[in-house]
Design an enzyme around this catalytic site. Sequence first.
Site, PDB file in Angstrom:
ATOM      1  N   ARG A   1       0.042  -3.286  -7.483  1.00  0.00           N
ATOM      2  CA  ARG A   1       1.377  -2.588  -6.764  1.00  0.00           C
ATOM      3  C   ARG A   1       2.043  -3.997  -5.948  1.00  0.00           C
ATOM      4  O   ARG A   1       3.002  -3.940  -5.632  1.00  0.00           O
ATOM      5  CB  ARG A   1       0.664  -2.034  -5.448  1.00  0.00           C
ATOM      6  CG  ARG A   1       1.853  -0.788  -5.238  1.00  0.00           C
ATOM      7  CD  ARG A   1       1.056  -0.081  -4.113  1.00  0.00           C
ATOM      8  NE  ARG A   1       1.762   1.044  -4.034  1.00  0.00           N
ATOM      9  CZ  ARG A   1       1.208   2.436  -3.306  1.00  0.00           C
ATOM     10  NH1 ARG A   1       0.287   2.020  -2.424  1.00  0.00           N
ATOM     11  NH2 ARG A   1       1.731   3.616  -3.617  1.00  0.00           N
TER      12      ARG A   1
ATOM     13  N   LYS B   1      -5.125 -11.903  -1.642  1.00  0.00           N
ATOM     14  CA  LYS B   1      -6.713 -12.024  -1.125  1.00  0.00           C
ATOM     15  C   LYS B   1      -7.189 -10.581  -1.370  1.00  0.00           C
ATOM     16  O   LYS B   1      -6.611  -9.755  -0.719  1.00  0.00           O
ATOM     17  CB  LYS B   1      -6.515 -12.240   0.191  1.00  0.00           C
ATOM     18  CG  LYS B   1      -7.929 -12.536   0.853  1.00  0.00           C
ATOM     19  CD  LYS B   1      -8.227 -12.542   2.336  1.00  0.00           C
ATOM     20  CE  LYS B   1      -8.491 -11.081   2.767  1.00  0.00           C
ATOM     21  NZ  LYS B   1      -9.769 -10.591   2.426  1.00  0.00           N
ATOM     22  N   PRO B   2      -8.259 -10.409  -1.800  1.00  0.00           N
ATOM     23  CA  PRO B   2      -8.660  -9.167  -2.148  1.00  0.00           C
ATOM     24  C   PRO B   2      -9.838  -8.928  -0.948  1.00  0.00           C
ATOM     25  O   PRO B   2      -9.819  -9.639  -0.222  1.00  0.00           O
ATOM     26  CB  PRO B   2      -9.596  -9.220  -3.215  1.00  0.00           C
ATOM     27  CG  PRO B   2      -9.241 -10.447  -3.937  1.00  0.00           C
ATOM     28  CD  PRO B   2      -8.702 -11.407  -3.054  1.00  0.00           C
TER      29      PRO B   2
ATOM     30  N   GLU C   1       1.706  -1.834   4.551  1.00  0.00           N
ATOM     31  CA  GLU C   1       1.275  -0.304   4.214  1.00  0.00           C
ATOM     32  C   GLU C   1       0.092   0.034   5.036  1.00  0.00           C
ATOM     33  O   GLU C   1      -1.031  -0.660   4.524  1.00  0.00           O
ATOM     34  CB  GLU C   1       0.988  -0.244   2.673  1.00  0.00           C
ATOM     35  CG  GLU C   1       2.136  -0.804   1.850  1.00  0.00           C
ATOM     36  CD  GLU C   1       3.374   0.096   1.818  1.00  0.00           C
ATOM     37  OE1 GLU C   1       3.314   1.144   1.996  1.00  0.00           O
ATOM     38  OE2 GLU C   1       4.488  -0.779   1.838  1.00  0.00           O
TER      39      GLU C   1
ATOM     40  N   CYS D   1      -5.579   6.664   2.140  1.00  0.00           N
ATOM     41  CA  CYS D   1      -4.553   6.547   3.196  1.00  0.00           C
ATOM     42  C   CYS D   1      -3.604   7.894   3.290  1.00  0.00           C
ATOM     43  O   CYS D   1      -3.103   8.308   4.267  1.00  0.00           O
ATOM     44  CB  CYS D   1      -3.589   5.536   3.170  1.00  0.00           C
ATOM     45  SG  CYS D   1      -2.706   5.414   1.710  1.00  0.00           S
ATOM     46  N   ASN D   2      -3.305   8.358   2.167  1.00  0.00           N
ATOM     47  CA  ASN D   2      -2.075   9.449   2.097  1.00  0.00           C
ATOM     48  C   ASN D   2      -2.939  10.839   2.171  1.00  0.00           C
ATOM     49  O   ASN D   2      -1.912  11.709   2.068  1.00  0.00           O
ATOM     50  CB  ASN D   2      -1.302   9.322   0.880  1.00  0.00           C
ATOM     51  CG  ASN D   2      -2.033   9.391  -0.403  1.00  0.00           C
ATOM     52  OD1 ASN D   2      -3.141   9.960  -0.463  1.00  0.00           O
ATOM     53  ND2 ASN D   2      -1.264   9.529  -1.574  1.00  0.00           N
TER      54      ASN D   2
ATOM     55  N   GLU E   1      -7.682   8.067  12.650  1.00  0.00           N
ATOM     56  CA  GLU E   1      -7.932   8.151  10.842  1.00  0.00           C
ATOM     57  C   GLU E   1      -9.496   8.260  10.975  1.00  0.00           C
ATOM     58  O   GLU E   1     -10.365   7.407  11.492  1.00  0.00           O
ATOM     59  CB  GLU E   1      -7.588   6.894  10.291  1.00  0.00           C
ATOM     60  CG  GLU E   1      -7.219   6.986   8.810  1.00  0.00           C
ATOM     61  CD  GLU E   1      -6.635   5.428   8.228  1.00  0.00           C
ATOM     62  OE1 GLU E   1      -7.059   4.464   8.548  1.00  0.00           O
ATOM     63  OE2 GLU E   1      -5.984   5.661   7.158  1.00  0.00           O
TER      64      GLU E   1
ATOM     65  N   GLU F   1       1.275  10.146  -4.408  1.00  0.00           N
ATOM     66  CA  GLU F   1       2.527   9.768  -4.441  1.00  0.00           C
ATOM     67  C   GLU F   1       2.632   9.328  -6.051  1.00  0.00           C
ATOM     68  O   GLU F   1       1.660   8.879  -6.885  1.00  0.00           O
ATOM     69  CB  GLU F   1       2.753   8.573  -3.512  1.00  0.00           C
ATOM     70  CG  GLU F   1       2.149   7.238  -3.778  1.00  0.00           C
ATOM     71  CD  GLU F   1       0.957   7.010  -3.177  1.00  0.00           C
ATOM     72  OE1 GLU F   1       0.297   7.806  -2.587  1.00  0.00           O
ATOM     73  OE2 GLU F   1       0.458   5.836  -2.892  1.00  0.00           O
TER      74      GLU F   1
HETATM   75  P1  NAD Z   1      -8.433  -3.871   6.854  1.00  0.00           P
HETATM   76  O1  NAD Z   1      -7.156  -3.829   7.580  1.00  0.00           O
HETATM   77  O2  NAD Z   1      -9.776  -3.984   7.579  1.00  0.00           O
HETATM   78  O3  NAD Z   1      -8.562  -4.956   5.596  1.00  0.00           O
HETATM   79  C1  NAD Z   1      -7.191  -4.961   4.604  1.00  0.00           C
HETATM   80  C2  NAD Z   1      -7.193  -6.504   4.461  1.00  0.00           C
HETATM   81  O4  NAD Z   1      -6.835  -7.234   5.649  1.00  0.00           O
HETATM   82  C3  NAD Z   1      -8.590  -7.254   4.052  1.00  0.00           C
HETATM   83  O5  NAD Z   1      -8.357  -7.975   2.875  1.00  0.00           O
HETATM   84  C4  NAD Z   1      -8.938  -8.100   5.192  1.00  0.00           C
HETATM   85  O6  NAD Z   1      -9.752  -9.131   4.884  1.00  0.00           O
HETATM   86  C5  NAD Z   1      -7.604  -8.527   5.743  1.00  0.00           C
HETATM   87  N1  NAD Z   1      -7.568  -8.741   7.051  1.00  0.00           N
HETATM   88  C6  NAD Z   1      -8.435  -8.384   8.023  1.00  0.00           C
HETATM   89  N2  NAD Z   1      -8.046  -9.026   9.195  1.00  0.00           N
HETATM   90  C7  NAD Z   1      -6.974  -9.732   9.072  1.00  0.00           C
HETATM   91  C8  NAD Z   1      -6.456 -10.554   9.984  1.00  0.00           C
HETATM   92  N3  NAD Z   1      -6.621 -10.769  10.903  1.00  0.00           N
HETATM   93  N4  NAD Z   1      -5.467 -11.500   9.054  1.00  0.00           N
HETATM   94  C9  NAD Z   1      -5.277 -11.408   7.989  1.00  0.00           C
HETATM   95  N5  NAD Z   1      -5.987 -10.384   7.165  1.00  0.00           N
HETATM   96  C10 NAD Z   1      -6.784  -9.393   7.706  1.00  0.00           C
HETATM   97  O7  NAD Z   1      -8.385  -2.567   6.098  1.00  0.00           O
HETATM   98  P2  NAD Z   1      -9.401  -1.902   5.106  1.00  0.00           P
HETATM   99  O8  NAD Z   1     -10.575  -1.374   5.746  1.00  0.00           O
HETATM  100  O9  NAD Z   1      -9.818  -2.866   4.004  1.00  0.00           O
HETATM  101  O10 NAD Z   1      -8.674  -0.772   4.145  1.00  0.00           O
HETATM  102  C11 NAD Z   1      -8.681   0.751   4.915  1.00  0.00           C
HETATM  103  C12 NAD Z   1      -7.306   0.679   5.669  1.00  0.00           C
HETATM  104  O11 NAD Z   1      -6.271   0.432   4.728  1.00  0.00           O
HETATM  105  C13 NAD Z   1      -6.993   2.251   6.083  1.00  0.00           C
HETATM  106  O12 NAD Z   1      -6.632   2.081   7.476  1.00  0.00           O
HETATM  107  C14 NAD Z   1      -6.138   2.663   4.896  1.00  0.00           C
HETATM  108  O13 NAD Z   1      -5.338   4.017   5.663  1.00  0.00           O
HETATM  109  C15 NAD Z   1      -5.151   1.631   4.828  1.00  0.00           C
HETATM  110  N6  NAD Z   1      -4.639   1.856   3.548  1.00  0.00           N
HETATM  111  C16 NAD Z   1      -3.241   2.100   3.519  1.00  0.00           C
HETATM  112  C17 NAD Z   1      -2.558   2.302   2.165  1.00  0.00           C
HETATM  113  C18 NAD Z   1      -1.052   2.658   2.452  1.00  0.00           C
HETATM  114  O14 NAD Z   1      -0.455   2.641   1.197  1.00  0.00           O
HETATM  115  N7  NAD Z   1      -0.493   2.808   3.535  1.00  0.00           N
HETATM  116  C19 NAD Z   1      -3.413   2.412   1.153  1.00  0.00           C
HETATM  117  C20 NAD Z   1      -4.601   2.140   1.180  1.00  0.00           C
HETATM  118  C21 NAD Z   1      -5.385   1.689   2.399  1.00  0.00           C
END
Ligand code: NAD
Length: 478
Positions: free
Chosen positions: A158, A173-174, A248, A282-283, A381, A441
């Site tokens: 994506r 960054k995964p 997102e 998320c959706n 959430e 979606e």
């Molecule tokens: P997260 O925000 O904890 O982490 C996401 C990514 O951000 C990770 O790679 C993490 O290492 C990085 N990250 C964390 N803190 C950071 C910082 N301070 N600076 C830069 N990068 C940072 O989220 P998660 O737990 O991995 O995923 C779950 C969340 O993602 C849920 O809230 C879910 O709703 C959301 N999500 C949204 C969508 C969408 O399309 N809107 C899709 C999938 C997941």
Amino acid sequence: MQHYHNFINGKFVPSSGADRIEVTNPSTGQTICTVPDSSQADVDAAVSAAEAAQSGWGKRPAIERAKALRAIAARIREHVEPLARAIAEEQGKVLGLARVEVAFTADYLDYMAEWARRIEGEILESDRPGETIFLFRQPIGVIGGILPWNFPFFLIARKVAPALVTGNTIVIKPSKETPHNAVKFCDLVAETGLPPGVINIVHGRGSSVGMAIATDPRIGMISLTGSVETGSAIMAAAAPNITKVSLELGGKAPAIVMADADMALAVEAVKASRVINSGQVCNCAERVYVQRSVADEFVDKLTAAMKATRFGDPLADESVDYGPLINQAGFRKVDTLVRGAVAAGATLTTGGGRGPGEGGYYYQPTVLTGCRQEMEIIRCEIFGPVIPVVTFDDLDEAIAWANDSDFGLTSSIYTRDLDVALRACREIRFGETYINRENFEAMQGFHAGWRKSGIGGADGKHGLYEFTQTHVVYIARS
Ligand code: NAD
């Protein structure tokens, strides 16, 4: 056990830092592999490689860039099973869904490749005689892609697919929870002969690698999928460089079930929403508003459907409906919200607590009735196999409660009345609304949240153009 490296400038290279991150199977608690806890120097190297590659990549005809995406898609289709197993192992997704994720990822790369011949500028009327005004869509440059763990493989595509077809290069960054599938993605990329530096992957923590990406002035756009808290931190980190952000973020999707709804459809769709990926989507529907006259029937049927779902280790038993939650913190968050709801007066009709399963973070399929709008479980959430139900009297009340949320990603309504459906379309204030169908979606849509669910969006034409910037050129008559 394998110890993997970053993928920078077309090669797997060791990190300059000594620390490693252990990747855990959430179904068993066992360590699968390690990835580097990368340093600022690793991010610097990846951004330098992406920057060096961009001018050559951006000058190629878009159709050639599209060929590169199609080549990756073709490789992915040759490796569906090992990719799906890697996703299931590190993320806890059931194999059926992991296979869908892999197939969807390949389709997504092909879909974005199709845009190569459709990226269009504009020719504008000038106020001056003989003058021509062109509006071009240009690449932004280097994109920083920061990924969550819940659809880890698809989310690479994506970001990568729209970035590359529009002429950008990328540093990804995964999530540290799910890096193994990204290593496998790089294995396949390396086989396609993609020019070095076009795709780079740096593993590590958000606080170090994520922050280094968000603050690097050479990065033109940061595209994050993640939580609201991370989105906010990234906006703040991007602010000094005025770096564009595309976010997102989380959701709290309401599902409204009207008295005239097809009850079997509504029950099945809401149940599926909570069961798919253990409710970590998320959706998907996170709170249900059901009209009072059918509330008992709905809750009885939903409770029966949730009770009938089976969970467990997806690699040990392919027939389970869902696997574990991603980690201990995810488990604690779900359990705290459920306990808080019960303490505030909600009633459990099924579930509520840890499910059996050695070492894994399994949560029972859970339904809560008697929930009220002000409860935390209706406002935060949950991200687990838990559905809180609120009863309403009329559509005005349901729409007002649905809209009363910090989040604005997706929403749904179940009704056979066209007027009600159309009113919901006009009055529900969310980026997406599903009418009489499950929350899922399409790649040609536009997945974009309102309020705290994000800025910008992904997919389709609008998601593609997010990865471009405009360049307007005025050519005077000589
Ligand atoms: P997260 O925000 O904890 O982490 C996401 C990514 O951000 C990770 O790679 C993490 O290492 C990085 N990250 C964390 N803190 C950071 C910082 N301070 N600076 C830069 N990068 C940072 O989220 P998660 O737990 O991995 O995923 C779950 C969340 O993602 C849920 O809230 C879910 O709703 C959301 N999500 C949204 C969508 C969408 O399309 N809107 C899709 C999938 C997941």
